[in-house]
Motif scaffolding. Structure first.
Motif, PDB file in Angstrom:
ATOM      1  N   PRO A   1       0.801  -1.229   0.000  1.00  0.00           N
ATOM      2  CA  PRO A   1       0.000   0.000   0.000  1.00  0.00           C
ATOM      3  C   PRO A   1       0.833   1.277   0.000  1.00  0.00           C
ATOM      4  O   PRO A   1       0.404   2.308  -0.525  1.00  0.00           O
ATOM      5  N   ALA A   2       2.044   1.218   0.586  1.00  0.00           N
ATOM      6  CA  ALA A   2       2.905   2.402   0.644  1.00  0.00           C
ATOM      7  C   ALA A   2       3.210   2.935  -0.748  1.00  0.00           C
ATOM      8  O   ALA A   2       3.358   4.155  -0.941  1.00  0.00           O
ATOM      9  N   TYR A   3       3.298   2.029  -1.719  1.00  0.00           N
ATOM     10  CA  TYR A   3       3.571   2.430  -3.098  1.00  0.00           C
ATOM     11  C   TYR A   3       2.285   2.578  -3.909  1.00  0.00           C
ATOM     12  O   TYR A   3       2.152   3.480  -4.744  1.00  0.00           O
TER      13      TYR A   3
ATOM     14  N   TYR B   1       0.326   7.299   3.573  1.00  0.00           N
ATOM     15  CA  TYR B   1       0.960   6.239   2.773  1.00  0.00           C
ATOM     16  C   TYR B   1       2.317   6.744   2.301  1.00  0.00           C
ATOM     17  O   TYR B   1       2.419   7.450   1.290  1.00  0.00           O
ATOM     18  N   ILE B   2       3.361   6.387   3.057  1.00  0.00           N
ATOM     19  CA  ILE B   2       4.718   6.834   2.739  1.00  0.00           C
ATOM     20  C   ILE B   2       5.690   5.680   2.991  1.00  0.00           C
ATOM     21  O   ILE B   2       5.773   5.177   4.119  1.00  0.00           O
ATOM     22  N   PRO B   3       6.440   5.210   1.983  1.00  0.00           N
ATOM     23  CA  PRO B   3       7.440   4.157   2.225  1.00  0.00           C
ATOM     24  C   PRO B   3       8.496   4.640   3.220  1.00  0.00           C
ATOM     25  O   PRO B   3       9.038   5.735   3.071  1.00  0.00           O
TER      26      PRO B   3
ATOM     27  N   GLY C   1      -5.831  -5.244  22.476  1.00  0.00           N
ATOM     28  CA  GLY C   1      -6.566  -4.882  21.281  1.00  0.00           C
ATOM     29  C   GLY C   1      -6.085  -3.584  20.660  1.00  0.00           C
ATOM     30  O   GLY C   1      -6.198  -3.385  19.447  1.00  0.00           O
ATOM     31  N   PHE C   2      -5.537  -2.703  21.483  1.00  0.00           N
ATOM     32  CA  PHE C   2      -5.019  -1.424  20.996  1.00  0.00           C
ATOM     33  C   PHE C   2      -3.966  -1.620  19.911  1.00  0.00           C
ATOM     34  O   PHE C   2      -3.869  -0.837  18.969  1.00  0.00           O
ATOM     35  N   HIS C   3      -3.177  -2.696  20.029  1.00  0.00           N
ATOM     36  CA  HIS C   3      -2.097  -2.943  19.069  1.00  0.00           C
ATOM     37  C   HIS C   3      -2.622  -3.042  17.640  1.00  0.00           C
ATOM     38  O   HIS C   3      -2.003  -2.548  16.706  1.00  0.00           O
ATOM     39  N   ALA C   4      -3.772  -3.725  17.475  1.00  0.00           N
ATOM     40  CA  ALA C   4      -4.306  -3.932  16.129  1.00  0.00           C
ATOM     41  C   ALA C   4      -4.803  -2.634  15.509  1.00  0.00           C
ATOM     42  O   ALA C   4      -4.951  -2.550  14.287  1.00  0.00           O
ATOM     43  N   THR C   5      -5.052  -1.623  16.332  1.00  0.00           N
ATOM     44  CA  THR C   5      -5.443  -0.320  15.779  1.00  0.00           C
ATOM     45  C   THR C   5      -4.236   0.447  15.265  1.00  0.00           C
ATOM     46  O   THR C   5      -4.377   1.373  14.455  1.00  0.00           O
ATOM     47  N   GLN C   6      -3.051   0.073  15.746  1.00  0.00           N
ATOM     48  CA  GLN C   6      -1.830   0.773  15.358  1.00  0.00           C
ATOM     49  C   GLN C   6      -1.149   0.145  14.143  1.00  0.00           C
ATOM     50  O   GLN C   6      -0.440   0.818  13.404  1.00  0.00           O
ATOM     51  N   SER C   7      -1.357  -1.155  13.964  1.00  0.00           N
ATOM     52  CA  SER C   7      -0.706  -1.862  12.858  1.00  0.00           C
ATOM     53  C   SER C   7      -0.982  -1.249  11.486  1.00  0.00           C
ATOM     54  O   SER C   7      -0.065  -1.158  10.651  1.00  0.00           O
ATOM     55  N   PRO C   8      -2.235  -0.812  11.187  1.00  0.00           N
ATOM     56  CA  PRO C   8      -2.472  -0.209   9.864  1.00  0.00           C
ATOM     57  C   PRO C   8      -1.624   1.031   9.593  1.00  0.00           C
ATOM     58  O   PRO C   8      -1.316   1.328   8.431  1.00  0.00           O
ATOM     59  N   LEU C   9      -1.244   1.774  10.650  1.00  0.00           N
ATOM     60  CA  LEU C   9      -0.391   2.947  10.440  1.00  0.00           C
ATOM     61  C   LEU C   9       0.918   2.538   9.780  1.00  0.00           C
ATOM     62  O   LEU C   9       1.433   3.223   8.889  1.00  0.00           O
ATOM     63  N   MET C  10       1.486   1.398  10.241  1.00  0.00           N
ATOM     64  CA  MET C  10       2.751   0.928   9.696  1.00  0.00           C
ATOM     65  C   MET C  10       2.558   0.102   8.428  1.00  0.00           C
ATOM     66  O   MET C  10       3.444   0.051   7.573  1.00  0.00           O
ATOM     67  N   ALA C  11       1.399  -0.551   8.308  1.00  0.00           N
ATOM     68  CA  ALA C  11       1.117  -1.303   7.078  1.00  0.00           C
ATOM     69  C   ALA C  11       1.086  -0.362   5.884  1.00  0.00           C
ATOM     70  O   ALA C  11       1.376  -0.766   4.749  1.00  0.00           O
ATOM     71  N   ARG C  12       0.741   0.900   6.114  1.00  0.00           N
ATOM     72  CA  ARG C  12       0.686   1.890   5.033  1.00  0.00           C
ATOM     73  C   ARG C  12       2.062   2.465   4.688  1.00  0.00           C
ATOM     74  O   ARG C  12       2.173   3.285   3.787  1.00  0.00           O
ATOM     75  N   CYS C  13       3.080   2.030   5.438  1.00  0.00           N
ATOM     76  CA  CYS C  13       4.437   2.555   5.210  1.00  0.00           C
ATOM     77  C   CYS C  13       5.447   1.456   4.882  1.00  0.00           C
ATOM     78  O   CYS C  13       6.624   1.749   4.658  1.00  0.00           O
TER      79      CYS C  13
END
Length: 471
Positions: free
Chosen positions: A35-37, A45-47, A244-256
């Motif tokens: 997704p970053a690209y 969304y930034i690599p 459960g909080f962790h899974a809310t943060q993962s998309p931030l890094m999945a986009r990078c």
């Protein structure tokens, strides 16, 4: 120290053995465009370099959780060590890795989108509101403590309310600006400080070699207030085992993330690292309680005492960094995550600053109102914290069930998430019945009701799984 050392080794072995097994089971596509690209927008969304993503993810999910939670959980005795180890390897790291992996595969999708995909559109709508509320509670509970400490370290006219406003101003900037402008620059430094502090405490544990509880002593409940290990300890120690909080943060890094192959070290690895930090602080807190008694309930006092006593002046500086910076850096990404969740749900593009403000302003106004309430009532903050802890673990339950459905539909070994899902359903179900801030029912009745809820949820899963096979 034997049990502690074995637990430390088990966490490391778990990463290389069980973690690799989970990675192999899902199947990583190293040729896929991330997704970053695909959706690169210069804001979310930034690599980014993998080492930086790991540090940001670690600090996002850590904050004060693996320190404060582990310190409070240490009062239960040896059982806290075992929960950190087994919870991290078989529940928390699997939960974090699979939720991050699915976000990566689904274009950086936020958690409600993932839950909705496997548990239904109605559940998605409920979870969207539920998660945004949790993110706001995270921001609120991680403001008051740092603001109070900053007020105690600065001149009188810079009071708690002044620092609350300063922190919220920072939150607004970190939530609105591109992720590489503030978060990408300062988070790795704070993460290094948090890790350095943990390593320093670990070294001193082996130097001082305190008489820590061993498995040979049994798993008897040692909590001075008589709180039962089940379910209380499993809610107290959240971020150091599963959250459960962790899974809310993962998309931030999945986009990078630049490549899918980095999902395993970033998501599974950061949870294991957090488990190691939690284990170290649980051991250090056990030593503190042995030396000073079990009547200290303020985890910040324990952190301050241990770091200054064991690490000297440097320890004092790191303690300030840990108690002030760590919660603030969890709060700002919580608000950022909330902005993205709302944007995804309402299909509002986030490239323009005006659209970001449209979502952020109501969110910050609500969080300030909750914070003011907590400050106006002596028990207000404690109540908000307890509800935050239960809400956090309940979110983990929904995420685990969504992941279980995904694995079942994909014809993969869904037992790896089914067992943690059943266990955490029992924990959260029992907790709401037995806890003082819940219904305060007798322990036996609460266990029975928790078991009924768990059986009902499992029956729904079996029914849905059988139905899907016939279509």
């Amino acid at each position: 120290m034997i049990t502690f050392t074995c637990c430390l080794i088990a966490l490391i072995v778990g990463y290389f053995v069980y973690g690799k097994m989970i990675e192999k089971m899902v199947g990583i596509d190293t040729e896929a465009v991330t997704p970053a690209y695909r959706f690169r927008d210069g804001v979310d969304y930034i690599p980014m370099p993998t080492w930086k993503i790991f540090m940001i993810q670690f600090l996002n999910i850590a904050g004060l959780g693996p320190i404060f939670g582990a310190i409070l959980g240490a009062k239960f005795g040896t059982a806290s060590f075992l929960w950190i180890v087994f919870g991290s390897i078989f529940a928390g790291a699997v939960h974090d890795f699979l939720s991050g992996y699915l976000s990566l595969k689904k274009g950086g999708a936020s958690l409600p989108e993932i839950i909705g995909c496997y548990l239904g559109e109605r559940c998605k709508k409920v979870m969207c509101g539920f998660i945004v509320l949790l993110m706001i509670l995270v921001g609120v509970v991680f403001v008051a403590g740092p603001a109070g400490l900053l007020a105690s370290l600065t001149p009188g006219y810079l009071d708690t309310m002044f620092w609350i406003l300063v922190i919220f101003l920072y939150y607004i900037l970190a939530t609105l600006l591109p992720i590489d402008k503030i978060i990408g620059k300062v988070y790795p430094l704070f993460a290094m400080a948090l890790l350095f502090m943990a390593v320093g405490i670990l070294v001193m544990l082996f130097v001082k070699h305190p008489a820590l509880p061993e498995l040979t002593d049994g798993l008897r409940d040692q909590h001075p207030s008589g709180l039962p290990i089940f379910p209380m300890m499993f809610v107290s120690i959240a971020c150091g085992a599963i959250s459960g909080f962790h899974a809310t943060q993962s998309p931030l890094m999945a986009r990078c993330m630049k490549n899918e192959k980095y999902a395993y070290p970033v998501f599974y690895g950061s949870m294991i690292t957090e488990g190691i930090v939690a284990l170290i602080w649980a051991a250090a807190a056990t030593y503190f309680f042995q030396e000073n008694g079990m009547d200290e309930d303020n985890a910040a006092v324990v952190v301050d005492s241990i770091t200054k006593d064991w690490l000297g002046t440097i320890g004092g500086i790191l303690a300030v960094l840990g108690v002030i910076a760590a919660p603030i850096t969890s709060g700002d990404t919580a608000f950022r995550s909330a902005r993205l969740i709302v944007a995804d749900f309402l299909h509002v593009e986030q490239k323009s600053i005006g659209k970001r403000l449209l979502i952020c302003i109501p969110m910050f106004l609500l969080s300030i109102a909750i914070l003011l309430y907590s400050l106006s009532d002596k028990e207000g903050f404690n109540m908000i914290w307890r509800y935050f802890a239960w809400t956090n673990q309940t979110l983990a339950v929904f995420t685990l069930w969504a992941l279980t459905v995904y694995l079942q539909q994909s014809k993969k070994a869904y037992v790896v998430t089914l067992l943690p899902a059943l266990f955490m359903t029992m924990v959260c179900g029992t907790y709401i019945f037995v806890a003082p801030e819940g219904l305060s029912l007798p322990y036996g009745v609460s266990l029975a009701l928790g078991a009924v809820i768990t059986a009902a949820v499992f029956s729904c899963f079996v029914y849905a799984a059988n139905k899907s096979r016939t279509h």
